[in-house]
Design an enzyme around this catalytic site. Structure first.
Site, short mmCIF file in Angstrom:
data_model
loop_
_atom_site.label_atom_id
_atom_site.label_comp_id
_atom_site.label_asym_id
_atom_site.label_seq_id
_atom_site.Cartn_x
_atom_site.Cartn_y
_atom_site.Cartn_z
N PHE A 1 0.73 -1.32 -0.01
CA PHE A 1 0.30 -0.05 -0.08
C PHE A 1 0.96 1.33 0.08
O PHE A 1 2.11 1.64 0.91
CB PHE A 1 -0.75 0.05 1.18
CG PHE A 1 -1.56 1.29 1.40
CD1 PHE A 1 -2.85 1.61 1.20
CD2 PHE A 1 -0.78 2.69 1.96
CE1 PHE A 1 -3.58 2.60 1.03
CE2 PHE A 1 -1.65 3.72 1.94
CZ PHE A 1 -3.09 3.76 1.81
N GLU A 2 0.63 2.07 -1.02
CA GLU A 2 1.49 3.49 -1.00
C GLU A 2 0.34 4.42 -1.44
O GLU A 2 -0.16 4.12 -2.81
CB GLU A 2 2.80 3.19 -1.82
CG GLU A 2 3.86 2.74 -1.15
CD GLU A 2 5.04 2.62 -2.04
OE1 GLU A 2 4.82 2.75 -3.22
OE2 GLU A 2 6.27 2.41 -1.61
N ILE A 3 0.37 5.57 -0.93
CA ILE A 3 -0.15 6.84 -2.03
C ILE A 3 0.99 7.71 -1.81
O ILE A 3 1.55 7.92 -0.82
CB ILE A 3 -1.36 7.49 -1.41
CG1 ILE A 3 -2.51 6.22 -1.09
CG2 ILE A 3 -1.65 8.60 -2.21
CD1 ILE A 3 -3.64 6.84 -0.41
N HIS B 1 12.02 2.10 -0.83
CA HIS B 1 11.26 3.37 -0.70
C HIS B 1 11.24 4.13 0.70
O HIS B 1 11.42 5.23 0.88
CB HIS B 1 9.80 3.11 -0.98
CG HIS B 1 9.49 2.56 -2.43
ND1 HIS B 1 8.38 2.45 -2.76
CD2 HIS B 1 10.38 2.49 -3.46
CE1 HIS B 1 8.30 2.23 -4.23
NE2 HIS B 1 9.63 2.17 -4.48
#
Ligand SMILES: Nc1nc2c(ncn2[C@@H]2O[C@H](COP(=O)(O)OP(=O)(O)OP(=O)(O)O)[C@@H](O)[C@H]2O)c(=O)[nH]1
Ligand SMILES: *[C@@H]1O[C@H](CO)[C@@H](O)[C@H](O)[C@H]1NC(C)=O
Ligand SMILES: [Mg+2]
Length: 431
Positions: A317-319, A354
């Site tokens: 999950f990443e925004i 990241h």
């Protein structure tokens, strides 16, 4: 005798009649015509046509197009609307909170969902898309970009296009973003895989998993389809969303000046990244200009940066901001790590890659924790702490499953370094 066989014949006739009735009933259910899919849906990198969503007879301008603000019959949706005119409902007291029906009026961000998947992931990604749509995107209609190292087949495109309320795009990853770079010693890489297989390290013997991690670390944001956007929301197959999302998370990112966000954090499996921190330290030494004051080093290290504590944000999950990932700082960082070869000589994951970048090259305040986006990816759950919030958001997760405050989560650490107060009730969820 005659009476017996007559009865026999009657039974047969009766059975035949019953079968005929069943046949008629079961067939009458499929008389409706099958769902028509947009003509363009099976062509590569072509937006599905005719997807302008309609609500109660009103037509909405395409999400990417200009919004004819002002016309009574049209919902005002589009990129150029004044956010001040459309405040977001952030809590139940705010106007518009209860309105979860129809397409939501207001500005849209320059943003897309993005999924890396294989054709074989079709049913698992369908499940994810359906939940993202039901809980959020059916009211916002953001686009969805699908990426694959092989061409997507017609069945994949047809199903995903039918499920996504925004436009869908399908991109094939170029070979140079999904292969061994020339500087990698193939024999050395092979020996590592054999050794990791023996030590039963998860995905340790996989070549494709390594290409996937390197691609997610350094290339997804450079794909031509992704160059059309400033923000992305990553969605993997078989994930779940458990609560309604009332506001637009992309807008929260944009208006709050956020560049990276997460819902789950944890400690990385050390065997997969034994020399990652050495490589990061080398980068810091060579590029001190990219290390930002007021960063989150305290999230990564307990001794001021000497050693890595293995904390990372879970990147399935990443925004996040694509502009940041395309920045000089991130580019120099990825290239430095890639040169060191750990994607192949070890099994570096895109999550620590990241996370370390976000923690060192962004200001603390630029990393956001989305407490109210409840999420599951095997085997961890983020379920918002607090009975009240779960009720307000109509959540269906079991609070006992919430991973945030358990020993293997790093979220406490994130709260501590940011001076945030933990939500009421967190103490009861520590194991
Ligand atoms: N096109 C393509 N996509 C892949 C490949 N391997 C993984 N993916 C995708 O990359 C993402 C991450 O892969 P996963 O297999 O979910 O890896 P993971 O999340 O670490 O492990 P799981 O616990 O198995 O979910 C998913 O969106 C996959 O669909 C591949 O070889 N080709
Ligand atoms: C969206 O972002 C991309 C990449 O930054 C940019 O090229 C494009 O012009 C932007 N579109 C809009 C409508 O702002
Ligand atoms: Mg996964």
């Amino acid at each position: 005798m005659a009476a017996g066989s007559a009865r026999y014949v009657r039974y047969i006739l009766f059975a035949f009649f019953v079968l005929a009735v069943f046949y008629f009933i079961s067939n009458s259910g499929t008389i409706e015509p099958p769902i028509k899919l947009p003509a363009g849906s099976a062509t590569d990198e072509t937006p599905a046509k005719g997807k302008s969503p309609t609500t109660g007879g009103t037509t909405v301008g395409s999400t990417g197009g200009s919004s004819n603000a002002g016309t009574k019959d049209e919902l005002r949706v589009g990129p150029n609307l004044d956010p001040a005119e459309f405040p977001m409902p952030m809590s139940p007291a705010d106007p518009g909170w209860d309105d979860l029906s129809g397409v939501r009026e207001g500005p849209r961000m320059n943003a897309t969902f993005v999924t890396l998947a294989r054709n074989g992931d079709i049913w698992e990604i369908a499940r994810s898309i359906r939940q993202v749509e039901d809980r959020f995107n059916r009211r916002y209609n953001y686009d969805w970009v699908f990426l694959n190292d092989k061409p997507f087949d017609a069945a994949f495109k047809k199903l995903t296009t039918s499920l996504v309320s925004g436009k869908t795009f399908y991109g094939e990853i170029p070979k140079e973003h999904w292969s061994f770079p020339p500087h990698i010693d193939q024999d050395k890489a092979k020996k590592v895989r054999e050794d990791m297989a023996q030590r039963k390290i998860i995905y340790g013997d996989s070549i494709s998993y390594r290409h996937m991690c390197r691609f997610e670390s350094g290339f997804f944001f450079h794909q031509p389809l992704m160059l059309n956007y400033d923000y992305y929301w990553r969605v993997e197959p078989s994930v779940e969303l458990f609560c309604d999302i009332h506001y637009d998370p992309f807008r929260v990112m944009h208006e709050g000046g956020k560049k990276y966000s997460f819902v789950l954090s944890l400690y990385e499996y050390v065997e997969t990244i034994p020399t990652l921190w050495e490589s990061v330290k080398k980068f810091i030494k060579n590029h001190p200009e990219h290390i930002v004051p007021g960063n989150s080093m305290g999230f990564l290290s307990d001794d001021g940066g000497d050693s890595y504590n293995h904390c990372h944000f879970w990147s399935n999950f990443e925004i996040g901001s694509l502009r940041w990932l395309r920045s000089q700082a991130y580019t120099d960082y990825f290239e430095s790590l890639d040169q060191d070869g750990g994607f192949f000589y070890e099994r570096w994951g895109d999550a620590p890659v990241h996370s370390i970048a976000a923690a060192l090259m962004l200001k603390k305040e630029e990393i956001h924790f989305f407490n109210d986006i409840a999420y599951y990816h095997v085997p961890f759950t983020h379920c918002p702490t607090g009975d009240k919030i779960r009720q307000q958001l109509k959540c269906h997760c079991n609070p006992k499953d919430n991973f945030d405050w358990k020993g293997y989560s790093c979220t406490s650490r994130y709260f501590e370094i940011n001076g945030l107060e933990k939500p009421e009730g967190w103490e009861n969820q520590q194991d």
